[in-house]
Design a protein around this motif. Structure first.
Motif, PDB file in Angstrom:
ATOM      1  N   GLU A  85      -5.227  -3.691 -34.860  1.00 35.87           N
ATOM      2  CA  GLU A  85      -4.429  -2.550 -34.182  1.00 35.87           C
ATOM      3  C   GLU A  85      -4.071  -2.745 -32.761  1.00 35.87           C
ATOM      4  OE1 GLU A  85      -7.480  -0.374 -32.379  1.00 35.87           O
ATOM      5  OE2 GLU A  85      -7.929   0.503 -34.778  1.00 35.87           O
ATOM      6  N   SER A  86      -3.405  -3.731 -32.526  1.00 36.49           N
ATOM      7  CA  SER A  86      -3.041  -4.348 -30.990  1.00 36.49           C
ATOM      8  C   SER A  86      -0.839  -5.317 -31.414  1.00 36.49           C
ATOM      9  CB  SER A  86      -3.667  -5.184 -30.022  1.00 36.49           C
ATOM     10  OG  SER A  86      -4.053  -6.725 -30.788  1.00 36.49           O
TER      11      SER A  86
ATOM     12  N   GLN B  86       2.012   2.365 -36.821  1.00 36.23           N
ATOM     13  CA  GLN B  86       1.146   3.598 -36.533  1.00 36.23           C
ATOM     14  C   GLN B  86      -0.167   2.802 -36.038  1.00 36.23           C
ATOM     15  OE1 GLN B  86       1.313   6.580 -39.922  1.00 36.23           O
ATOM     16  NE2 GLN B  86       0.409   4.905 -41.312  1.00 36.23           N
TER      17      GLN B  86
ATOM     18  N   ARG C  79      -1.815   0.055 -31.510  1.00 31.26           N
ATOM     19  CA  ARG C  79      -2.358   0.969 -30.114  1.00 31.26           C
ATOM     20  C   ARG C  79      -2.432   0.345 -28.545  1.00 31.26           C
ATOM     21  NH1 ARG C  79      -0.824   4.495 -32.671  1.00 31.26           N
ATOM     22  NH2 ARG C  79      -2.319   6.029 -34.780  1.00 31.26           N
ATOM     23  N   ARG C  80      -2.532  -1.016 -28.744  1.00 33.64           N
ATOM     24  CA  ARG C  80      -2.182  -1.768 -28.298  1.00 33.64           C
ATOM     25  C   ARG C  80      -1.189  -2.929 -27.874  1.00 33.64           C
ATOM     26  NH1 ARG C  80      -7.535  -1.368 -29.190  1.00 33.64           N
ATOM     27  NH2 ARG C  80      -7.765  -3.169 -30.518  1.00 33.64           N
TER      28      ARG C  80
ATOM     29  N   GLN D  84       4.179   6.104 -31.101  1.00 31.10           N
ATOM     30  CA  GLN D  84       2.715   6.436 -31.497  1.00 31.10           C
ATOM     31  C   GLN D  84       1.953   6.559 -30.172  1.00 31.10           C
ATOM     32  OE1 GLN D  84       4.338   3.240 -32.185  1.00 31.10           O
ATOM     33  NE2 GLN D  84       3.287   2.083 -31.699  1.00 31.10           N
ATOM     34  N   LEU D  85       2.768   5.991 -28.659  1.00 31.61           N
ATOM     35  CA  LEU D  85       3.032   6.504 -27.509  1.00 31.61           C
ATOM     36  C   LEU D  85       3.097   7.626 -27.048  1.00 31.61           C
ATOM     37  CD1 LEU D  85       2.247   2.900 -26.422  1.00 31.61           C
ATOM     38  CD2 LEU D  85       1.008   3.808 -27.319  1.00 31.61           C
TER      39      LEU D  85
ATOM     40  N   THR E 248       0.602  10.450 -34.749  1.00 30.35           N
ATOM     41  CA  THR E 248      -0.335  10.189 -33.257  1.00 30.35           C
ATOM     42  C   THR E 248      -1.639  10.708 -33.668  1.00 30.35           C
ATOM     43  OG1 THR E 248       0.969   9.516 -32.334  1.00 30.35           O
ATOM     44  CG2 THR E 248      -0.780   9.868 -31.334  1.00 30.35           C
TER      45      THR E 248
ATOM     46  N   CYS F 206      -6.572   8.854 -29.984  1.00 39.55           N
ATOM     47  CA  CYS F 206      -6.591   7.236 -30.404  1.00 39.55           C
ATOM     48  C   CYS F 206      -6.316   6.761 -29.154  1.00 39.55           C
ATOM     49  CB  CYS F 206      -5.900   6.798 -31.248  1.00 39.55           C
ATOM     50  SG  CYS F 206      -5.992   7.311 -32.906  1.00 39.55           S
TER      51      CYS F 206
ATOM     52  N   ALA G 292      -4.721   4.549 -26.005  1.00 41.52           N
ATOM     53  CA  ALA G 292      -3.123   3.812 -26.353  1.00 41.52           C
ATOM     54  C   ALA G 292      -2.928   2.895 -25.305  1.00 41.52           C
ATOM     55  CB  ALA G 292      -1.791   4.279 -26.052  1.00 41.52           C
ATOM     56  N   GLU G 293      -2.886   1.831 -24.856  1.00 40.86           N
ATOM     57  CA  GLU G 293      -2.968   0.788 -23.781  1.00 40.86           C
ATOM     58  C   GLU G 293      -1.708  -0.253 -23.726  1.00 40.86           C
ATOM     59  OE1 GLU G 293      -5.744  -2.922 -21.894  1.00 40.86           O
ATOM     60  OE2 GLU G 293      -6.194  -1.993 -23.761  1.00 40.86           O
TER      61      GLU G 293
ATOM     62  N   GLN H  60       1.406   9.577 -24.953  1.00 41.22           N
ATOM     63  CA  GLN H  60      -0.343   9.271 -25.911  1.00 41.22           C
ATOM     64  C   GLN H  60      -0.676   7.880 -25.165  1.00 41.22           C
ATOM     65  OE1 GLN H  60      -2.042  10.647 -27.886  1.00 41.22           O
ATOM     66  NE2 GLN H  60      -0.122  12.222 -27.386  1.00 41.22           N
TER      67      GLN H  60
END
Length: 159
Positions: free
Chosen positions: A24-25, A49, A52-53, A74-75, A97, A101, A103-104, A124
């Motif tokens: 995820e990162s 997709q 998230r990070r 996705q962000l 997205t 979720c 997001a960072e 996001q």
């Protein structure tokens, strides 16, 4: 030249780890980057997709290109199959997205003084760390991000 080769190998290993393990990162921190390698999106598009990070912390970035937000649709909050007007690279489409979720984006420890206006497209984005950069005022593009919950700006030149 040897040092540059090591840096390229480090980036390649981290990208491969993200793809092979469907992480995820995407962690490209401490890789000595002076710019975001846009070609990396093509390498991670099969798992993009789920990313998230994104960490570009502790590099030597002086600026982010306006194309950077386009690499992480996705962000941006776009749905699969839609083409966005904010830097989506042709032929790549937008990643779906999932609502809620996190997001960072971690950019701390660079030499950034401003963010590109295209950052407004990252709808996001929930958290951004811009600590230990060279900002002199609050980055205006962040004001347009409705999902943003956390902005870290410690150790900048903001009065």
């Amino acid at each position: 030249m040897h040092k540059m080769g090591e840096a390229v190998a480090r980036v390649a290993r981290r990208v491969n780890d993200t793809v092979e393990n469907e992480r995820e990162s995407l962690d490209l921190s401490g890789c000595g980057l002076v710019a975001f390698p846009v070609g990396i999106y093509k390498a991670v598009r099969s798992v993009a997709q789920g990313i998230r990070r994104v960490s570009l912390a502790h590099n030597e970035l002086r600026a982010l290109a306006g194309t950077f937000p386009g690499a992480f649709s996705q962000l941006r909050g776009e749905r699969g199959g839609q083409e966005g007007g904010h830097g989506t690279r042709s032929g790549l489409g937008a990643a779906p997205t999932l609502p809620g979720c996190p997001a960072e984006l971690r950019l701390e420890g660079n030499q950034l003084q401003r963010l590109p206006e295209e950052m407004r497209a990252l709808q996001q984005l929930r958290a951004i760390n811009l600590s230990r950069n060279r900002f002199r005022r609050f980055p205006e593009p962040l004001a347009a991000l409705g999902a943003l919950e956390s902005v870290e700006l410690q150790h900048n030149e903001i009065a």
